[in-house]
Scaffold this active site. Sequence first.
Site, PDB file in Angstrom:
ATOM      1  N   HIS A   1      -7.935   1.723   0.591  1.00  0.00           N
ATOM      2  CA  HIS A   1      -9.022   0.768   1.088  1.00  0.00           C
ATOM      3  C   HIS A   1      -9.443   1.299   2.435  1.00  0.00           C
ATOM      4  CE1 HIS A   1      -7.593  -1.912  -1.857  1.00  0.00           C
ATOM      5  NE2 HIS A   1      -6.567  -2.167  -1.559  1.00  0.00           N
TER       6      HIS A   1
ATOM      7  N   ASP B   1      -6.881  -0.103  -8.947  1.00  0.00           N
ATOM      8  CA  ASP B   1      -6.205  -1.378  -7.980  1.00  0.00           C
ATOM      9  C   ASP B   1      -5.634  -2.298  -8.927  1.00  0.00           C
ATOM     10  OD1 ASP B   1      -5.040  -2.596  -5.823  1.00  0.00           O
ATOM     11  OD2 ASP B   1      -6.714  -2.819  -4.831  1.00  0.00           O
TER      12      ASP B   1
HETATM   13 ZN    ZN Z   1      -2.971  -2.127  -3.945  1.00  0.00          ZN
END
Ligand code: ZN
Length: 451
Positions: free
Chosen positions: A277, A328
Amino acid sequence: MTRWLAEYAWLPEHAEPTPDVLIEAEGGRITAVTPLVGGGAPAVGVEVLRDAVRLPGLTLPGLANAHSHAFHRALRGRTHGGRGDFWTWRDVMYTVAARLDPDSYLALARAAYAEMALAGITCVGEFHYLHHGPDGTPYADPNVMSAALVEAAAHAGIRITLLDTAYLTATVAGDPLVGPQRRFGDGDALRWAERVSGFAPDDDHARVGAAIHSVRAVPAEQLATVAGWADRQGRPLHVHLSEQPAENDACRAVHGRTPTRLLADHGVLGRHTTAVHATHPTSADVTLLGDSRTGVCLCPTTERDLADGIGPARRMAEAGSPLSLGSDSHAVVDLFEEARAVELDERLRTRKRGHFTAAELVTAATAAGHAALGWGDAGQLAVGMRADLVTVRLDSARTAGVPPVGAFFAAGAADVTHVVVDGRTIVADGRHLTVDVPTELAHAIQAVTAP
Ligand SMILES: [Zn+2]
């Protein structure tokens, strides 16, 4: 010896695809890559070409999904009922986590990974923290959940890096794990390392890496234990980083520094580390990540789904961080969408176009992702590399009339027709050869979400 004749192939260091490329492989490795047109093209015998499997469309190296939580696939379309944010989404996620056991996890992950195979993903990085029984008691085999994931990837035909995740506390302040989180915990980092060291799957199909769930979940004084284990073993190390501003605020309040600075101070950053991220780094954080050559795995469709924000992708790349991609939470499993979102999100943020070249996006989806997962020998159509091929049709409603160089801005997972992993065909004509993906997904998700 297997031969393929690609109508177009994206070769390393090329700004755009090359037409008419003969690719040969033996023992799962590419042995020759031969463009058949243009100056200096060699004469190739008719019998060689007759032998070759035709791949109409654009053939890419295998795509690497560098960040996955397989069980989140069960949440797709189930968390949009009301308002809410990352934290309310997480509560729904915990209810599924609480219901999984080794058998249901195998079934769900096998179907989720087979969906990835259909999308051209040849290797997955599974960020795995669902280690123990529902009340936190280890199973008789403490790595049985890891084994289920590795078996699932084998059934789906893709490689896996099992990023075994240390998840020890509930908050930056060190609150203990409660409720569904209890099954994530090993007690402390030494016991985490002891358990992980006992898991050794077949190295040609599955590798084990390490992960720090986040600065919320591993106390500062134990970060170096996890990082040291990965370093000594030469394994990749991943960590969720600054996905939410609240994580930055909590870290500053407890440690007086940003999560990135905290990781740097405890030896977590480096070229074998991938920050997942990195949506809310400070300028100093970007410099720390880049100078240490720490990779950044962007997950734009999840960051969009969870209202996380937009990370400074171009600035992180310029600072020196290789970029990779992950699906994800699997709100979407489509690395074409992830790749173009890296560019398109920058456009939204800056109101300017043209931040990444198509070749840079291809690299993020292929070679950089594989490197982040510890497979430096995959992700390029080049001699000696693993024979992973992903063919995208250029004659669908989405891709017809699109020049091959523009495929990443037009194609979706549904346009993948042919997938080869380590020389073995796992998807042909858009169908998985061994898994009935929609049926298995439906059954596996029903089993863990039914009232
Ligand atoms: Zn994750």
